[in-house]
Design a protein around this motif. Sequence first.
Motif, PDB file in Angstrom:
ATOM      1  N   LYS A 117       0.846  -1.192   0.000  1.00  0.00           N
ATOM      2  CA  LYS A 117       0.000   0.000   0.000  1.00  0.00           C
ATOM      3  C   LYS A 117       0.885   1.247   0.000  1.00  0.00           C
ATOM      4  O   LYS A 117       1.782   1.374   0.851  1.00  0.00           O
ATOM      5  CB  LYS A 117      -0.927   0.012   1.215  1.00  0.00           C
ATOM      6  CG  LYS A 117      -1.975  -1.087   1.217  1.00  0.00           C
ATOM      7  CD  LYS A 117      -2.866  -0.996   2.436  1.00  0.00           C
ATOM      8  CE  LYS A 117      -3.698   0.269   2.413  1.00  0.00           C
ATOM      9  NZ  LYS A 117      -4.605   0.359   3.583  1.00  0.00           N
ATOM     10  N   PHE A 164       0.237   5.701 -10.647  1.00  0.00           N
ATOM     11  CA  PHE A 164      -1.003   5.180 -11.228  1.00  0.00           C
ATOM     12  C   PHE A 164      -0.710   4.440 -12.531  1.00  0.00           C
ATOM     13  O   PHE A 164      -1.298   3.386 -12.809  1.00  0.00           O
ATOM     14  CB  PHE A 164      -1.978   6.338 -11.469  1.00  0.00           C
ATOM     15  CG  PHE A 164      -3.382   5.909 -11.771  1.00  0.00           C
ATOM     16  CD1 PHE A 164      -4.291   5.687 -10.743  1.00  0.00           C
ATOM     17  CD2 PHE A 164      -3.807   5.733 -13.084  1.00  0.00           C
ATOM     18  CE1 PHE A 164      -5.597   5.294 -11.022  1.00  0.00           C
ATOM     19  CE2 PHE A 164      -5.096   5.344 -13.372  1.00  0.00           C
ATOM     20  CZ  PHE A 164      -5.997   5.112 -12.336  1.00  0.00           C
ATOM     21  N   GLN A 192       0.662   0.900 -11.786  1.00  0.00           N
ATOM     22  CA  GLN A 192       0.005   0.175 -10.696  1.00  0.00           C
ATOM     23  C   GLN A 192      -0.482  -1.212 -11.089  1.00  0.00           C
ATOM     24  O   GLN A 192      -0.430  -2.152 -10.292  1.00  0.00           O
ATOM     25  CB  GLN A 192      -1.188   0.992 -10.166  1.00  0.00           C
ATOM     26  CG  GLN A 192      -1.842   0.371  -8.935  1.00  0.00           C
ATOM     27  CD  GLN A 192      -3.064   1.150  -8.484  1.00  0.00           C
ATOM     28  OE1 GLN A 192      -3.557   2.039  -9.183  1.00  0.00           O
ATOM     29  NE2 GLN A 192      -3.571   0.830  -7.303  1.00  0.00           N
ATOM     30  N   LEU A 193      -0.965  -1.379 -12.320  1.00  0.00           N
ATOM     31  CA  LEU A 193      -1.566  -2.656 -12.727  1.00  0.00           C
ATOM     32  C   LEU A 193      -0.579  -3.490 -13.537  1.00  0.00           C
ATOM     33  O   LEU A 193       0.227  -2.956 -14.306  1.00  0.00           O
ATOM     34  CB  LEU A 193      -2.825  -2.400 -13.555  1.00  0.00           C
ATOM     35  CG  LEU A 193      -3.906  -1.518 -12.923  1.00  0.00           C
ATOM     36  CD1 LEU A 193      -5.113  -1.455 -13.842  1.00  0.00           C
ATOM     37  CD2 LEU A 193      -4.290  -2.018 -11.544  1.00  0.00           C
ATOM     38  N   ASP A 194      -0.685  -4.824 -13.367  1.00  0.00           N
ATOM     39  CA  ASP A 194       0.133  -5.707 -14.192  1.00  0.00           C
ATOM     40  C   ASP A 194      -0.584  -5.980 -15.518  1.00  0.00           C
ATOM     41  O   ASP A 194      -1.645  -5.403 -15.805  1.00  0.00           O
ATOM     42  CB  ASP A 194       0.474  -6.992 -13.443  1.00  0.00           C
ATOM     43  CG  ASP A 194      -0.758  -7.834 -13.116  1.00  0.00           C
ATOM     44  OD1 ASP A 194      -1.809  -7.663 -13.760  1.00  0.00           O
ATOM     45  OD2 ASP A 194      -0.668  -8.676 -12.199  1.00  0.00           O
ATOM     46  N   PRO A 216      -3.758  -5.380  -9.495  1.00  0.00           N
ATOM     47  CA  PRO A 216      -2.893  -4.349  -8.902  1.00  0.00           C
ATOM     48  C   PRO A 216      -1.595  -4.930  -8.358  1.00  0.00           C
ATOM     49  O   PRO A 216      -1.602  -5.929  -7.630  1.00  0.00           O
ATOM     50  CB  PRO A 216      -3.752  -3.776  -7.781  1.00  0.00           C
ATOM     51  CG  PRO A 216      -4.664  -4.892  -7.396  1.00  0.00           C
ATOM     52  CD  PRO A 216      -4.947  -5.648  -8.664  1.00  0.00           C
ATOM     53  N   LYS A 217      -0.490  -4.320  -8.720  1.00  0.00           N
ATOM     54  CA  LYS A 217       0.801  -4.674  -8.119  1.00  0.00           C
ATOM     55  C   LYS A 217       0.942  -4.036  -6.741  1.00  0.00           C
ATOM     56  O   LYS A 217       1.719  -4.504  -5.914  1.00  0.00           O
ATOM     57  CB  LYS A 217       1.939  -4.212  -9.040  1.00  0.00           C
ATOM     58  CG  LYS A 217       1.993  -4.945 -10.376  1.00  0.00           C
ATOM     59  CD  LYS A 217       3.195  -4.524 -11.186  1.00  0.00           C
ATOM     60  CE  LYS A 217       2.997  -3.136 -11.781  1.00  0.00           C
ATOM     61  NZ  LYS A 217       4.108  -2.743 -12.684  1.00  0.00           N
ATOM     62  N   MET A 246      -1.495  -1.133  -3.933  1.00  0.00           N
ATOM     63  CA  MET A 246      -2.621  -0.243  -3.726  1.00  0.00           C
ATOM     64  C   MET A 246      -2.103   1.192  -3.661  1.00  0.00           C
ATOM     65  O   MET A 246      -0.996   1.436  -3.163  1.00  0.00           O
ATOM     66  CB  MET A 246      -3.379  -0.606  -2.456  1.00  0.00           C
ATOM     67  CG  MET A 246      -3.879  -2.050  -2.427  1.00  0.00           C
ATOM     68  SD  MET A 246      -5.003  -2.443  -3.792  1.00  0.00           S
ATOM     69  CE  MET A 246      -6.387  -1.375  -3.376  1.00  0.00           C
ATOM     70  N   LEU A 247      -2.897   2.125  -4.143  1.00  0.00           N
ATOM     71  CA  LEU A 247      -2.428   3.506  -4.244  1.00  0.00           C
ATOM     72  C   LEU A 247      -3.517   4.467  -3.784  1.00  0.00           C
ATOM     73  O   LEU A 247      -4.624   4.484  -4.347  1.00  0.00           O
ATOM     74  CB  LEU A 247      -2.046   3.825  -5.696  1.00  0.00           C
ATOM     75  CG  LEU A 247      -1.641   5.273  -6.005  1.00  0.00           C
ATOM     76  CD1 LEU A 247      -0.377   5.658  -5.233  1.00  0.00           C
ATOM     77  CD2 LEU A 247      -1.431   5.453  -7.508  1.00  0.00           C
ATOM     78  N   ARG A 284      -9.981   3.913 -16.360  1.00  0.00           N
ATOM     79  CA  ARG A 284      -9.976   2.719 -15.531  1.00  0.00           C
ATOM     80  C   ARG A 284     -11.385   2.343 -15.064  1.00  0.00           C
ATOM     81  O   ARG A 284     -11.641   1.192 -14.708  1.00  0.00           O
ATOM     82  CB  ARG A 284      -9.048   2.903 -14.323  1.00  0.00           C
ATOM     83  CG  ARG A 284      -8.823   1.607 -13.560  1.00  0.00           C
ATOM     84  CD  ARG A 284      -7.805   1.746 -12.441  1.00  0.00           C
ATOM     85  NE  ARG A 284      -6.440   1.905 -12.927  1.00  0.00           N
ATOM     86  CZ  ARG A 284      -5.369   1.954 -12.146  1.00  0.00           C
ATOM     87  NH1 ARG A 284      -5.523   1.885 -10.826  1.00  0.00           N
ATOM     88  NH2 ARG A 284      -4.158   2.097 -12.656  1.00  0.00           N
ATOM     89  N   GLN A 329      -8.942   0.699  -7.514  1.00  0.00           N
ATOM     90  CA  GLN A 329      -7.713   0.348  -6.791  1.00  0.00           C
ATOM     91  C   GLN A 329      -7.002   1.592  -6.259  1.00  0.00           C
ATOM     92  O   GLN A 329      -5.777   1.602  -6.097  1.00  0.00           O
ATOM     93  CB  GLN A 329      -6.744  -0.460  -7.680  1.00  0.00           C
ATOM     94  CG  GLN A 329      -7.359  -1.602  -8.439  1.00  0.00           C
ATOM     95  CD  GLN A 329      -7.798  -2.750  -7.529  1.00  0.00           C
ATOM     96  OE1 GLN A 329      -7.648  -2.683  -6.329  1.00  0.00           O
ATOM     97  NE2 GLN A 329      -8.352  -3.801  -8.133  1.00  0.00           N
ATOM     98  N   SER A 330      -7.768   2.638  -5.987  1.00  0.00           N
ATOM     99  CA  SER A 330      -7.173   3.877  -5.485  1.00  0.00           C
ATOM    100  C   SER A 330      -8.243   4.718  -4.814  1.00  0.00           C
ATOM    101  O   SER A 330      -9.381   4.792  -5.299  1.00  0.00           O
ATOM    102  CB  SER A 330      -6.541   4.674  -6.642  1.00  0.00           C
ATOM    103  OG  SER A 330      -5.874   5.815  -6.160  1.00  0.00           O
TER     104      SER A 330
END
Length: 447
Positions: free
Chosen positions: A199, A217, A220-222, A227-228, A230-231, A298, A306-307
């Motif tokens: 996080k 941001f 953040q996603l693979d 999510p790699k 949390m942001l 997104r 995821q944010s």
Amino acid sequence: MLDVIGIGLGPFNLSLAALLDNTNVRAKFFEQKPEFNWHKGMILPATTLQVPFMADLVTMIDPTSRYSFLNYLHTQKRLLKFYFLEEFKIYREEYNHYCQWVAGQLDSLRFATTVVDVQFYTEAGEEGFAVTVNECGETRTYHARHLVIGTGTRPTLPAPLQALAKDAPARCMHTAQFAERFDLDALTAAHQDAETPVKVLVLGSGQSSAEVYRALFDQQLDNTGAPKFMLDWFTRSAGFFPMEYSPLGLEHFSPAYTDYFYHLPRDTKAAVSAKQDLLYKGMGFDTIRDIYHRLYERSIRNQPLQSNLRTNCALISAEQADTDAPVTLAFTHSEQQQHFMADYDCVIAGTGYRYQLPDCLTGVLGDVAYDAYQQPEIGRDYTLSYRDTRTHAGKIFVQNQEVHSHGVGAPDLGLGAYRAGYIINELLGVNKYDTDALEVFQDFGAA
């Protein structure tokens, strides 16, 4: 004896050095870093200056200078490419390289040199300053009639984060250190046994916080959309607001407004400054729109964002059980008057910078006058005032230390060349540079 010694080499003293190159003033500038780098920790992909390219080191006071940004492009064989780009704001990395290009042509600059002491100097009828430096392990003293301080501002963290940043720098940092210090792989490796992703929290709602949030941001996603990490993005401000950028608002960054502000009563200056944050501390509107586009994209198919973005969240405390443990933060929502806590593996704070004269000036600051707010008194000519004006002949000019006395234009790159030209006129005793040429439409005072 030199005519002037500059301490620190950010854009403002580099501007002064470039403009002095066309004079007979004997000058040296000392910088402890090995080379010129401007906000190296914030040179991120797609980040630009918040001012037009004309706010280079020289153009606004000497458009004919060979050290202009346009001449830089010409020598790099990139002028036509820039012409077709049709953009006013240039990339931060490009601005940094431009400044390095200028620095590489000036013989008056000394890098990897630390100023360790400054004292007043009088000998054989000459008055000025003795400046002791450490250069490549050797100590040497130079003498100059005047000084120019261009050591810049220092990143500042909220009190709850200061000890944490010192003890666990990989888990708590200022945005100024982000590009050089943030290591997602190391955070992930330390977190691999946990059931939830790493996080990360970004604090603040200025331009640097926005740029860090956008950079995070984007990574953040693979490839599967998972999510790699949390942001989240929190600010104590009432909203994620843009900086004022209308043409008439921008006229506050002008010599006319500097003159107006300088002659206000000191108490009035403090009250006016408190209301002007969004003139120079907010986010660029394009940056906000850019981030909003990412958030919107997104949201397609209503996938999880995821944010979390939260306003009115003031940080109260920060604790960490040990250097490998998450950071526990306590907040209060200023409007709801509710408290809450949250754990993060990394905190990146865009919480501003503070003005502070360098420690090497300790030997002379005792003779400097301070106002009722304990701020150094600074003349309209950008010089520190002495408690006894008859005491010393040598002047100490300051660059970007005078927001309290000269107004919001002090840190603005667009006024940097003007201030350097003003200082050069003072050094020469003649008006080499036309400091009256930068007119605006407004009259800020009464008729």
